[in-house]
Design a protein around this motif. Structure first.
Motif, PDB file in Angstrom:
ATOM      1  N   UNK A  55      -1.443   4.725  -3.818  1.00  0.00           N
ATOM      2  CA  UNK A  55      -3.371   5.259  -3.770  1.00  0.00           C
ATOM      3  C   UNK A  55      -2.978   5.686  -2.016  1.00  0.00           C
ATOM      4  N   UNK A  56      -2.325   5.757  -1.330  1.00  0.00           N
ATOM      5  CA  UNK A  56      -2.141   6.576   0.029  1.00  0.00           C
ATOM      6  C   UNK A  56      -2.282   7.680   0.106  1.00  0.00           C
ATOM      7  N   UNK A  57      -3.028   8.361   1.236  1.00  0.00           N
ATOM      8  CA  UNK A  57      -3.383  10.352   0.866  1.00  0.00           C
ATOM      9  C   UNK A  57      -1.946  10.587   1.081  1.00  0.00           C
ATOM     10  N   UNK A  58      -1.221  10.295   2.300  1.00  0.00           N
ATOM     11  CA  UNK A  58       0.198  10.352   2.525  1.00  0.00           C
ATOM     12  C   UNK A  58       1.032   9.471   2.428  1.00  0.00           C
ATOM     13  N   UNK A  59       1.170   9.231   0.842  1.00  0.00           N
ATOM     14  CA  UNK A  59       1.995   8.704   0.266  1.00  0.00           C
ATOM     15  C   UNK A  59       3.555   9.143   0.573  1.00  0.00           C
ATOM     16  N   UNK A  60       3.911  10.081   1.307  1.00  0.00           N
ATOM     17  CA  UNK A  60       5.581  10.399   1.725  1.00  0.00           C
ATOM     18  C   UNK A  60       5.780  10.130   2.791  1.00  0.00           C
ATOM     19  N   UNK A  61       4.186   9.221   3.736  1.00  0.00           N
ATOM     20  CA  UNK A  61       4.881   9.357   5.146  1.00  0.00           C
ATOM     21  C   UNK A  61       5.524   7.648   5.299  1.00  0.00           C
ATOM     22  N   UNK A  62       6.758   7.326   6.305  1.00  0.00           N
ATOM     23  CA  UNK A  62       7.229   6.092   6.111  1.00  0.00           C
ATOM     24  C   UNK A  62       8.102   5.669   5.288  1.00  0.00           C
ATOM     25  N   UNK A  63       7.340   5.861   4.440  1.00  0.00           N
ATOM     26  CA  UNK A  63       8.330   5.441   2.512  1.00  0.00           C
ATOM     27  C   UNK A  63       7.316   4.637   2.115  1.00  0.00           C
ATOM     28  N   UNK A  64       7.568   4.214   0.484  1.00  0.00           N
ATOM     29  CA  UNK A  64       7.217   3.560  -0.669  1.00  0.00           C
ATOM     30  C   UNK A  64       8.365   2.653  -0.855  1.00  0.00           C
ATOM     31  N   UNK A  65       7.191   1.665  -1.205  1.00  0.00           N
ATOM     32  CA  UNK A  65       7.950  -0.001  -2.459  1.00  0.00           C
ATOM     33  C   UNK A  65       8.134   1.192  -3.874  1.00  0.00           C
ATOM     34  N   UNK A  66       9.662   0.864  -3.322  1.00  0.00           N
ATOM     35  CA  UNK A  66      10.777   1.210  -4.836  1.00  0.00           C
ATOM     36  C   UNK A  66      10.451   1.455  -5.592  1.00  0.00           C
ATOM     37  N   UNK A  67       9.392   1.809  -6.675  1.00  0.00           N
ATOM     38  CA  UNK A  67       9.313   2.159  -8.216  1.00  0.00           C
ATOM     39  C   UNK A  67       7.805   2.563  -8.349  1.00  0.00           C
ATOM     40  N   UNK A  68       7.034   2.212  -7.202  1.00  0.00           N
ATOM     41  CA  UNK A  68       6.205   3.332  -7.077  1.00  0.00           C
ATOM     42  C   UNK A  68       5.293   4.278  -7.621  1.00  0.00           C
ATOM     43  N   UNK A  69       4.203   4.805  -8.371  1.00  0.00           N
ATOM     44  CA  UNK A  69       3.846   5.971  -8.452  1.00  0.00           C
ATOM     45  C   UNK A  69       2.391   6.062  -7.796  1.00  0.00           C
ATOM     46  N   UNK A  70       2.709   7.408  -8.108  1.00  0.00           N
ATOM     47  CA  UNK A  70       1.163   7.318  -6.355  1.00  0.00           C
ATOM     48  C   UNK A  70       0.186   8.805  -7.228  1.00  0.00           C
TER      49      UNK A  70
END
Length: 157
Positions: A55-70
């Motif tokens: 639910x981050x506003x800037x989901x692209x920054x720094x990466x995401x946990x594998x398999x997450x949806x935003x």
């Protein structure tokens, strides 16, 4: 956030986006990063065995946990019934919500979704908050970083 009201000269305090919605009635259960990592290492798959919602506003920054949806948080509350219908039809049993720290958007969304699950009398699905959010995950060590897509080390330093 305060803005200036030019007609009166007094500051106007803007309400946060979530003030338009009721506070969650339920405090969703927490899942630790250690438990989630053990699920992943056991072969449980995001999107099949559980769903991770970033639910981050800037989901692209720094990466995401594998398999997450935003999901965008401003429209989340009104889409909970549709999201529930999709996930329950897919027989997803655990929905894990996170934001940067999981102290704001993450736990609020998890609570709203837990409320909706209760309203549906569903005893098989659960809504959980990832303890410490993506910040805790990304700074937890190499074993966590390996489970991230597009990990960008300088963002987490």
């Amino acid at each position: 956030m305060a803005t200036s009201n030019h007609s009166v000269g007094e500051p106007v305090v803007e309400k946060p986006w979530h003030a338009a919605y009721p506070a969650p009635k339920t405090t969703a259960a927490v899942i630790t990063r250690e438990t989630l990592l053990s699920w992943m290492l056991e072969g449980k798959l995001a999107g099949k065995d559980f769903v991770l919602v970033d639910l981050r506003r800037t989901d692209f920054e720094g990466g995401t946990i594998r398999g997450s949806i935003n999901l965008p948080t401003q429209s989340l509350y009104s889409t909970i019934p549709s999201l529930y219908a999709l996930l329950s039809t897919a027989t997803i049993r655990t929905v894990i919500w996170y934001c940067g720290s999981s102290r704001g958007r993450g736990n609020r969304a998890a609570g709203w979704f837990a409320d909706y699950i209760k309203e549906q009398n569903n005893t098989e699905m659960e809504s959980r908050t990832l303890e410490e959010g993506i910040n805790g995950w990304a700074t937890g060590g190499d074993e966590y970083v390996r489970m991230m897509d597009e990990y960008d080390a300088p963002v987490w330093k």
